[in-house]
Enzyme design. Sequence first.
Site, mmCIF file in Angstrom:
data_model
loop_
_atom_site.group_PDB
_atom_site.id
_atom_site.type_symbol
_atom_site.label_atom_id
_atom_site.label_comp_id
_atom_site.label_asym_id
_atom_site.label_seq_id
_atom_site.Cartn_x
_atom_site.Cartn_y
_atom_site.Cartn_z
ATOM 1 N N SER A 1 74.632 0.325 27.907
ATOM 2 C CA SER A 1 74.979 -0.049 29.011
ATOM 3 C C SER A 1 74.287 -1.300 29.424
ATOM 4 O O SER A 1 73.361 -1.740 29.048
ATOM 5 C CB SER A 1 74.517 1.080 30.083
ATOM 6 O OG SER A 1 74.802 0.428 31.335
ATOM 7 N N TYR B 1 68.049 6.225 33.342
ATOM 8 C CA TYR B 1 69.286 6.057 32.572
ATOM 9 C C TYR B 1 69.150 4.477 31.973
ATOM 10 O O TYR B 1 69.320 4.351 30.825
ATOM 11 C CB TYR B 1 70.475 5.885 33.528
ATOM 12 C CG TYR B 1 71.782 5.409 32.981
ATOM 13 C CD1 TYR B 1 72.491 6.416 32.454
ATOM 14 C CD2 TYR B 1 72.154 4.039 33.126
ATOM 15 C CE1 TYR B 1 73.821 5.924 31.838
ATOM 16 C CE2 TYR B 1 73.396 3.810 32.620
ATOM 17 C CZ TYR B 1 74.222 4.696 31.961
ATOM 18 O OH TYR B 1 75.313 4.337 31.530
ATOM 19 N N GLY C 1 81.035 13.622 23.440
ATOM 20 C CA GLY C 1 81.347 13.554 24.853
ATOM 21 C C GLY C 1 82.839 12.922 24.941
ATOM 22 O O GLY C 1 82.969 12.089 26.083
ATOM 23 N N ASP D 1 76.217 21.060 22.691
ATOM 24 C CA ASP D 1 75.317 20.067 23.490
ATOM 25 C C ASP D 1 74.407 19.150 22.933
ATOM 26 O O ASP D 1 73.589 19.882 22.293
ATOM 27 C CB ASP D 1 74.581 21.221 24.506
ATOM 28 C CG ASP D 1 73.541 20.565 25.460
ATOM 29 O OD1 ASP D 1 73.478 19.417 25.285
ATOM 30 O OD2 ASP D 1 73.115 21.426 26.487
ATOM 31 N N ALA E 1 66.215 3.190 31.127
ATOM 32 C CA ALA E 1 65.422 3.225 30.045
ATOM 33 C C ALA E 1 66.060 3.875 28.947
ATOM 34 O O ALA E 1 65.764 3.476 27.556
ATOM 35 C CB ALA E 1 64.278 3.994 30.591
#
Length: 252
Positions: free
Chosen positions: A144, A157, A12, A61, A159
């Site tokens: 995060s 998210y 990404g 992907d 988790a």
Amino acid sequence: MDFTNKTVLITGGARGIGRATAAAFASRGARVAINFRNNHQAARDAVEELEGDGHLAIRADISQPEAVRQMADAVVDEFGRLDIVVNNAGIFEPHPIDTSSYQAWQDSWNRTLATNLSGAANVCFCAARHMMRQGGGHIVNVSSRGAFRGEPAQPAYGASKAGLNALSQSLAQALAPYNIFVGAVAPGFVDTDMAKGYLDGEAGEAIRRQSPLNRVAKAEEVAFAILFLASEQAAFTTGCILDINGASYLRT
Ligand code: NAI
């Protein structure tokens, strides 16, 4: 920090934190492969901007296991080796438990875990196979603050990032005998496209005030921490989760 002759794969990497990380590695001598899912033009532009030669854009992907395998093999074919992997690709989509349909809830969990957790785990697997053969490497996973603080409207998210932390620590132990070092960074809000809707909106002021510095992180600040964890000198940090949140959420 010097990454001359090192090769790096960033998932990404066509925008945001991944793009800033690619630029930081390239400016310190690395050859960088920027993975992208759809936006080939953005990836090409990102590669064009990098210092030095021999960088590449590679489509995959990462929620698709076979695509991940092909990506890792293609990068090794092109570069000859793979020294550093940054699992940066991620999605952050709302699915509040009190207003989502059961179907929407399941869809969000499936999409989020397939990208943020299983996708990263598969990248780790495929990269580690090459790193074991070549005698070592570094993996840095972009987690995060939400893993610790909770994500009330994006529970999958939170988790997924808590899972990514646990994955990083498990792999730090499993891969240490192979000279492969694994770390994670845990940013609070960062000024990127992913967070734009929140930072520009009504909640933006309150989000900035979460930090006593009254701002959110810049992508370059997260990139710097990623480079630190990926550097030879930081090998003994393996297994660590580095907070990058401007003291907005302190854990002991
Ligand atoms: P971004 O949305 O600007 O960049 C994420 C990139 O991942 C995009 O280029 C996207 O196309 C790519 N991506 C998503 N799913 C993919 C897939 N299946 N295969 C390949 N690529 C895929 O977001 P940003 O802010 O740069 O985020 C990077 C990482 O940092 C993410 O893992 C995110 O969860 C994490 N993070 C971001 C924070 C923020 O406030 N922006 C805070 C904490 C963590």
